[in-house]
Design a protein around this motif. Structure first.
Motif, PDB file in Angstrom:
ATOM      1  N   PHE A 204      13.142  -4.166   9.920  1.00  0.00           N
ATOM      2  CA  PHE A 204      11.831  -3.829  10.485  1.00  0.00           C
ATOM      3  C   PHE A 204      10.689  -4.603   9.822  1.00  0.00           C
ATOM      4  CE2 PHE A 204      12.976  -0.598   7.375  1.00  0.00           C
ATOM      5  CZ  PHE A 204      11.893  -0.643   6.517  1.00  0.00           C
ATOM      6  N   LYS A 205      11.068  -5.615   9.057  1.00  0.00           N
ATOM      7  CA  LYS A 205      10.030  -6.478   8.468  1.00  0.00           C
ATOM      8  C   LYS A 205      10.164  -7.862   9.069  1.00  0.00           C
ATOM      9  CE  LYS A 205       9.665  -4.293   3.971  1.00  0.00           C
ATOM     10  NZ  LYS A 205       8.219  -4.288   3.909  1.00  0.00           N
TER      11      LYS A 205
ATOM     12  N   TYR B 249       6.618  -8.230  -4.197  1.00  0.00           N
ATOM     13  CA  TYR B 249       6.089  -6.862  -4.208  1.00  0.00           C
ATOM     14  C   TYR B 249       6.581  -6.130  -5.442  1.00  0.00           C
ATOM     15  CZ  TYR B 249       5.829  -1.902  -2.983  1.00  0.00           C
ATOM     16  OH  TYR B 249       5.603  -0.561  -3.007  1.00  0.00           O
TER      17      TYR B 249
ATOM     18  N   ARG C 156      -0.887  -8.377  -2.333  1.00  0.00           N
ATOM     19  CA  ARG C 156      -0.385  -8.584  -0.997  1.00  0.00           C
ATOM     20  C   ARG C 156      -0.760  -9.943  -0.398  1.00  0.00           C
ATOM     21  NH1 ARG C 156       0.954  -5.217   2.649  1.00  0.00           N
ATOM     22  NH2 ARG C 156       0.781  -5.863   4.817  1.00  0.00           N
TER      23      ARG C 156
ATOM     24  N   ARG D 173       1.005 -12.747  -2.153  1.00  0.00           N
ATOM     25  CA  ARG D 173       2.413 -12.657  -1.781  1.00  0.00           C
ATOM     26  C   ARG D 173       2.698 -13.324  -0.465  1.00  0.00           C
ATOM     27  NH1 ARG D 173       2.623  -6.787  -2.379  1.00  0.00           N
ATOM     28  NH2 ARG D 173       3.088  -6.508  -0.176  1.00  0.00           N
TER      29      ARG D 173
ATOM     30  N   ASP E  80      -0.561   2.759  -3.304  1.00  0.00           N
ATOM     31  CA  ASP E  80      -0.916   1.413  -2.881  1.00  0.00           C
ATOM     32  C   ASP E  80      -0.539   1.181  -1.427  1.00  0.00           C
ATOM     33  OD1 ASP E  80       1.306  -0.575  -2.564  1.00  0.00           O
ATOM     34  OD2 ASP E  80       1.856   0.378  -4.469  1.00  0.00           O
ATOM     35  N   ARG E  81      -1.218   0.249  -0.850  1.00  0.00           N
ATOM     36  CA  ARG E  81      -1.150   0.049   0.585  1.00  0.00           C
ATOM     37  C   ARG E  81       0.238  -0.339   1.046  1.00  0.00           C
ATOM     38  NH1 ARG E  81      -5.301  -4.095   2.990  1.00  0.00           N
ATOM     39  NH2 ARG E  81      -3.742  -4.606   4.548  1.00  0.00           N
ATOM     40  N   ASP E  82       0.937  -1.095   0.202  1.00  0.00           N
ATOM     41  CA  ASP E  82       2.260  -1.556   0.604  1.00  0.00           C
ATOM     42  C   ASP E  82       3.202  -0.404   0.837  1.00  0.00           C
ATOM     43  OD1 ASP E  82       2.281  -4.443   0.559  1.00  0.00           O
ATOM     44  OD2 ASP E  82       1.515  -4.136  -1.467  1.00  0.00           O
ATOM     45  N   LYS E  83       3.143   0.536  -0.095  1.00  0.00           N
ATOM     46  CA  LYS E  83       4.040   1.664   0.017  1.00  0.00           C
ATOM     47  C   LYS E  83       3.753   2.414   1.302  1.00  0.00           C
ATOM     48  CE  LYS E  83       6.080   3.065  -3.758  1.00  0.00           C
ATOM     49  NZ  LYS E  83       6.133   3.555  -5.126  1.00  0.00           N
TER      50      LYS E  83
ATOM     51  N   GLN F  62       2.413   1.191   3.936  1.00  0.00           N
ATOM     52  CA  GLN F  62       2.845   0.376   5.061  1.00  0.00           C
ATOM     53  C   GLN F  62       4.341   0.545   5.278  1.00  0.00           C
ATOM     54  OE1 GLN F  62       3.152  -3.697   4.899  1.00  0.00           O
ATOM     55  NE2 GLN F  62       2.443  -4.016   6.992  1.00  0.00           N
ATOM     56  N   GLU F  63       5.073   0.587   4.165  1.00  0.00           N
ATOM     57  CA  GLU F  63       6.513   0.823   4.245  1.00  0.00           C
ATOM     58  C   GLU F  63       6.798   2.122   4.977  1.00  0.00           C
ATOM     59  OE1 GLU F  63       7.718  -2.484   2.189  1.00  0.00           O
ATOM     60  OE2 GLU F  63       8.951  -0.977   3.175  1.00  0.00           O
TER      61      GLU F  63
ATOM     62  N   SER G 235       5.978   2.039   8.640  1.00  0.00           N
ATOM     63  CA  SER G 235       6.900   1.252   9.454  1.00  0.00           C
ATOM     64  C   SER G 235       8.177   2.029   9.744  1.00  0.00           C
ATOM     65  CB  SER G 235       7.190  -0.093   8.806  1.00  0.00           C
ATOM     66  OG  SER G 235       7.848   0.101   7.590  1.00  0.00           O
ATOM     67  N   THR G 236       8.690   2.797   8.747  1.00  0.00           N
ATOM     68  CA  THR G 236       9.895   3.583   9.055  1.00  0.00           C
ATOM     69  C   THR G 236       9.564   4.746   9.969  1.00  0.00           C
ATOM     70  OG1 THR G 236       9.559   4.491   6.869  1.00  0.00           O
ATOM     71  CG2 THR G 236      11.565   3.228   7.235  1.00  0.00           C
TER      72      THR G 236
END
Ligand SMILES: Nc1ncnc2c1ncn2[C@@H]1O[C@H](COP(=O)(O)OP(=O)(O)OP(=O)(O)O)[C@@H](O)[C@H]1O
Ligand SMILES: [Mg+2]
Lengths: 238, 417
Positions: free
Chosen positions: A97-98, A109, A115, A118, B3-6, B8-9, B12-13
């Motif tokens: 899904f990425k 990451y 971000r 990266r 944090d934003r990445d987490k 986003q993760e 997405s799921t």
């Protein structure tokens, strides 16, 4: 870079104990391009997984980058994998899904790289792989060769010292296999140690050394002459 | 952690598995919705009941004369017990811990009350000035009856706000003279009183005036009084004391339950308090039960999530994810689902309560119940508490699956298909 002394590994399934690696002694120097060959079930993947800290050995000594690898915490192992190692798998192992860029950026990451930075770095690496235009595509929109190049970009984005590739061309046609091998050779020429598991002879012959495994032991090591491809066979003494 | 990445993760799921997420969220949202709604409804019921029964002071008692059901000292059963001024005076002197006492008589005949061209049919109650301590009046203008009014037989009157609206729609009522059975009374005050029914239209006049002008006797319809600092047990002793005193004066058997009717608000209010705690407890049990079910749902789903994502977790570990980052990933997802759906449930619950209040829904659906239901609200503390509990349980529900995910060896995870 890598030194194995008398490595043993067994799998226990139910009441059965399967002795897979039966005393492996091996030294791989920094900057080498090595292939591991052997019949199915001979323990190639097992050996590579131990080298990659994805699995642990039962007996013997493993020194990686001057560091003795014994029972270590998973956190420590994760850190070493992240900084020192890069993986390329037969089945690519991209996260579905990425998109390509996010997949490539993921190791950074875990290095807590911001971000933007990266993604920028990931784009550079995809560009090197000739995949810049595919950055936004999801893995299921890519061909096998493209997926493997994305995976290779992901494996080198952290500038590791060692790339471990388990049958990286196993799912690819011969033309694409050659492309992927050329990429791995290029990576090797930049100074990174590359270890490739394969059972294709022509792939193996593109490497500096071929380690032949048989039944959990090193049967022979073939040194390829880099200049004229003349084979010399060296049988290790017991 | 934030944090934003987490995030986003997680998104997405979540967005890749909409049905699963919605189903999980739904069970949690239902749980919190039920809790909030039931708590609010319980509170509304309590508010309503309290306001209904607040018309009598909670430390008060009322006595009414009844009819005997036992023959006593030669008098056959069926004798009517008529309370008189002497009873009032007797109680005033003899009841321990008495605070204030008031009698109420009655006036016979149709009660047509008028002012100029405005008139209506209102209930006229002749009382002592102390009656205002027993009923919870709110004086809006002027005053209630006072001691002097009673002593000097003044023809004055205190009227309820609804009466004022009828008789004096456009002018002030104070000091105006109104007609009660063709006798003029001066308005001294306007009040508001909480009541069982919306139709209460009360007028109070001095009891002495009623007995002298309208009745020509000293009959009483009821005697009300309040007691200081009284326990339920003591109040029952007072009941007994009154019964004996009345039995002696009016010659009926003290065992006769129907000769007197005593309304003991001290006992009643305690029973209501007990009833309310029981209702509240019941509500909590149901609410907690539904939330628990929701949490089990989250737990199950997270177990499945971990199973489904084993391979992905393996990939992450191979490229350097530490166990704690994997735990974080799964945990945050569980917390997010519970917190977000809990929030939805909270808003829905509070929203429904608001709608009920705003559009007076109970009154539209079943009017007789409406007065027992007032301001259904959930206080902020409970809402926040419930949310915290939810997030914590969500985290717990995610923790075990997350720990399981983190303990999977990377090679096993990668081998998973
Ligand atoms: N987790 C495991 N549990 C039990 N046995 C295992 C496990 N992993 C591997 N084995 C067994 O160990 C032996 C060596 O496996 P390995 O995967 O290393 O072989 P390989 O040389 O990579 O073979 P292939 O060329 O088919 O990939 C095989 O017999 C395999 O069945
Ligand atoms: Mg293999």
């Amino acid at each position: 870079m890598i030194r194995l002394q008398n490595i043993h590994k067994s799998y226990i399934t139910g009441t059965n104990k399967l002795h897979v690696l039966k005393g492996i002694d091996l030294h791989i120097k920094e900057g080498e391009l090595v292939s591991i060959m052997g019949s199915s079930g001979s323990g190639k993947s097992t050996l590579l997984n131990i080298l990659g800290l994805l699995d642990n050995h039962d007996e013997g000594a493993y020194t990686l980058n001057q560091e003795e690898i014994k029972a270590m915490s998973e956190t420590k192992a994760a850190k070493l994998r992240n900084n020192l190692l890069g993986f390329v798998f037969q089945s690519f192992n991209l996260i579905s899904f990425k998109n390509a860029m996010e997949n490539v950026a993921l190791p950074l990451y875990y290095q807590k790289v911001a971000r933007k930075k990266r993604n920028k770095t990931a784009l550079e690496y995809l560009d090197k792989m000739g995949l810049k235009d595919w950055a936004e595509h999801m893995p299921n929109e890519l061909s096998g060769g493209q997926k493997q190049r994305v995976a290779i970009a992901r494996s080198i984005i952290t500038q590791p010292k060692i790339i471990l590739a388990d049958e990286p061309t196993g799912a690819l046609d011969s033309a694409t296999s050659v492309e992927v091998m050329n990429l791995l050779k290029e990576i090797n020429q930049s100074g990174i140690t590359v270890i490739i598991v394969t059972h294709e002879n022509d792939i193996a012959h593109m490497t500096d050394r071929i380690i032949n495994l048989k039944d959990g032991r090193i049967e022979s090591i073939i040194e390829n002459n880099k200049i004229n491809s003349k084979e010399t066979i060296k049988i290790p003494q017991e | 952690m934030f944090d934003r990445d987490k995030w986003q993760e997680i998104f997405s799921t979540i967005s890749k598995n909409k049905t699963r997420t919605v189903l999980t969220g739904f069970s949690v949202a239902t749980g919190i919705f039920m809790l909030i709604f039931l708590l609010g409804a319980g509170r509304g019921l309590r508010n309503g009941m309290t306001s209904v029964f607040a018309q009598d002071a909670t430390n008060s008692m009322q006595i009414y004369g009844g009819r005997t059901t036992k023959a006593y000292k030669g008098t056959p059963e069926g004798k009517r017990i008529q309370m008189v001024n002497e009873d009032y005076l007797g109680f005033k002197k003899s009841i321990e811990k008495l605070d204030v006492i008031s009698a109420m008589s009655y006036i016979p005949g149709a009660e047509i009350i008028s002012y100029k061209n405005n008139y209506g049919n209102f209930n006229v109650s002749p009382v002592h000035e102390t009656y205002k301590e027993i009923k919870n009046f709110e004086i809006l203008e002027g005053r209630f009856l006072n001691e002097k009014d009673i002593k000097e037989n003044r023809k004055v009157v205190a009227i309820q706000d609804v009466v004022k609206e009828v008789l004096f729609p456009k002018e002030t009522a104070i000091n105006k003279l109104i007609n009660i059975n063709n006798i003029k009374f001066k308005v001294v005050g306007v009040f508001n009183q909480p009541s069982f029914d919306d139709n209460s239209r009360e007028i109070y006049i001095p009891i002495t005036v009623a007995q002298n002008i309208f009745n020509n006797n000293d009959h009483l319809q009821r005697i009300s009084f309040t007691l200081n600092d009284i326990s339920v047990d003591e109040s029952k002793k007072v009941e007994q004391f009154i019964t004996y005193q009345m039995a002696k004066r009016h010659e009926f058997s003290p065992e006769d339950k129907n000769a007197l009717w005593i309304q003991n608000n001290i006992e009643n209010s305690q029973q209501f308090a007990g009833l309310f705690s029981a209702i509240e407890m019941f509500v909590w049990i149901i609410g907690i039960f539904t939330i628990a079910l929701g949490v089990i749902g989250v737990f199950n789903i997270m177990m499945i999530v971990v199973k489904e994502r084993t391979k992905e977790i393996g990939i992450r570990k191979a490229i350097g994810a530490s166990p704690s980052s994997v735990v974080g990933l799964i945990l945050m997802e569980a917390i997010f689902i519970t917190a977000a759906s809990g929030y939805v449930g909270l808003i829905a619950g509070v929203g429904l309560l608001e709608v009920i209040t705003k559009f007076d829904l109970i009154n539209k659906i079943y009017p007789p119940a409406a007065i027992y239901f007032l301001n259904p609200q959930v206080d902020l503390g409970i809402a926040i508490g419930a949310t915290i509990v939810l997030v914590v349980t969500g985290a717990l529900a995610g923790f075990f699956p997350a720990r399981k995910a983190a303990s999977i060896r990377p090679i096993e995870a990668l081998r998973d298909e």
